[in-house]
Design a protein around this motif. Structure first.
Motif, short mmCIF file in Angstrom:
data_model
loop_
_atom_site.label_atom_id
_atom_site.label_comp_id
_atom_site.label_asym_id
_atom_site.label_seq_id
_atom_site.Cartn_x
_atom_site.Cartn_y
_atom_site.Cartn_z
N THR A 294 0.83 -1.22 0.00
CA THR A 294 0.00 0.00 0.00
C THR A 294 0.86 1.27 0.00
O THR A 294 0.49 2.26 -0.61
CB THR A 294 -0.94 0.03 1.22
N GLY A 295 2.00 1.22 0.68
CA GLY A 295 2.91 2.37 0.68
C GLY A 295 3.54 2.60 -0.68
O GLY A 295 3.79 3.74 -1.07
N ILE A 296 3.80 1.53 -1.39
CA ILE A 296 4.34 1.65 -2.75
C ILE A 296 3.28 2.20 -3.70
O ILE A 296 3.53 3.13 -4.47
CB ILE A 296 4.85 0.27 -3.26
N LYS A 297 2.09 1.64 -3.61
CA LYS A 297 1.00 2.05 -4.50
C LYS A 297 0.65 3.53 -4.33
O LYS A 297 0.44 4.24 -5.31
CB LYS A 297 -0.24 1.18 -4.22
N ALA A 298 0.62 4.00 -3.10
CA ALA A 298 0.23 5.39 -2.82
C ALA A 298 1.24 6.40 -3.39
O ALA A 298 0.88 7.54 -3.65
CB ALA A 298 0.07 5.60 -1.32
N PHE A 299 2.48 5.97 -3.60
CA PHE A 299 3.52 6.88 -4.10
C PHE A 299 4.09 6.35 -5.42
O PHE A 299 5.25 6.59 -5.75
CB PHE A 299 4.61 7.04 -3.04
N GLU A 300 3.24 5.68 -6.15
CA GLU A 300 3.60 5.02 -7.40
C GLU A 300 4.36 5.92 -8.37
O GLU A 300 5.40 5.54 -8.90
CB GLU A 300 2.30 4.51 -8.04
N LYS A 301 3.84 7.12 -8.57
CA LYS A 301 4.45 8.03 -9.54
C LYS A 301 5.86 8.44 -9.10
O LYS A 301 6.80 8.38 -9.89
CB LYS A 301 3.56 9.27 -9.73
N GLU A 302 6.01 8.85 -7.84
CA GLU A 302 7.31 9.30 -7.35
C GLU A 302 8.32 8.16 -7.28
O GLU A 302 9.52 8.37 -7.45
CB GLU A 302 7.16 9.93 -5.97
N LEU A 303 7.84 6.95 -7.03
CA LEU A 303 8.73 5.79 -6.90
C LEU A 303 9.04 5.14 -8.25
O LEU A 303 9.89 4.26 -8.32
CB LEU A 303 8.11 4.75 -5.96
N SER A 304 8.39 5.61 -9.31
CA SER A 304 8.55 4.97 -10.62
C SER A 304 9.98 5.02 -11.15
O SER A 304 10.34 4.21 -12.01
CB SER A 304 7.58 5.58 -11.64
N VAL A 305 10.79 5.93 -10.65
CA VAL A 305 12.18 6.03 -11.12
C VAL A 305 13.10 5.01 -10.45
O VAL A 305 14.27 4.90 -10.80
CB VAL A 305 12.74 7.46 -10.90
N TYR A 306 12.57 4.26 -9.48
CA TYR A 306 13.36 3.27 -8.75
C TYR A 306 12.89 1.86 -9.07
O TYR A 306 11.72 1.63 -9.35
CB TYR A 306 13.22 3.49 -7.23
N LYS A 307 13.81 0.91 -8.98
CA LYS A 307 13.47 -0.50 -9.12
C LYS A 307 12.59 -0.88 -7.93
O LYS A 307 12.84 -0.48 -6.80
CB LYS A 307 14.74 -1.34 -9.14
N GLN A 308 11.54 -1.67 -8.21
CA GLN A 308 10.56 -2.01 -7.18
C GLN A 308 10.18 -3.48 -7.20
O GLN A 308 10.33 -4.15 -8.22
CB GLN A 308 9.28 -1.21 -7.38
N GLY A 309 9.63 -3.90 -6.08
CA GLY A 309 8.96 -5.18 -5.96
C GLY A 309 7.56 -4.90 -5.46
O GLY A 309 7.16 -3.73 -5.36
N LYS A 310 6.82 -5.92 -5.11
CA LYS A 310 5.42 -5.72 -4.68
C LYS A 310 5.30 -4.76 -3.50
O LYS A 310 4.44 -3.90 -3.49
CB LYS A 310 4.81 -7.08 -4.32
#
Length: 120
Positions: A71-87
């Motif tokens: 949920t923390g990733i989803k809420a900041f999806e746009k800002e975090l899009s420049v970083y490699k991510q997992g679920k």
């Protein structure tokens, strides 16, 4: 796999000084955003707890892993899009400044989420 550190100080002390500084910076940022949270080691990594697991973080060869739950990733999806991510994770490269303002906003979001969840 090595044994888990008994506390966050011990965990951080196991890394080279430059990584220790980055981990301490992330730790201080989380403390500031969630002053009532307590520290723990869960899943063998530093964890902040406030009405349940709040966020985790860990050091790796090329990045600092930050785990604010899906949920923390989803809420900041746009800002975090420049970083490699997992679920439920994001990787902040060691050769870039830590995005402390973003970490602060994510932690504050997770505090609100956990607090509201416990009220229900």
């Amino acid at each position: 796999m090595k044994n888990a550190a008994p506390d966050i100080d011990t965990y951080i002390a196991e890394f080279p000084e430059d990584i220790q500084a980055m981990l301490q910076e992330v730790r201080a940022t989380i403390h500031k955003a969630a002053p009532e949270a307590t520290e723990a080691i869960k899943y063998a990594i530093p964890t902040f707890v406030l009405k349940g697991n709040l966020v985790h973080f860990a050091a790796f060869k090329n990045h600092i892993g930050f785990y604010p739950a899906p949920t923390g990733i989803k809420a900041f999806e746009k800002e975090l899009s420049v970083y490699k991510q997992g679920k439920g994770s994001v990787q902040f490269p060691l050769d870039e400044p830590m995005p402390l303002a973003l970490i602060t906003r994510i932690v504050e979001y997770r505090v609100k989420q956990n607090t509201e969840k416990k009220k229900k």
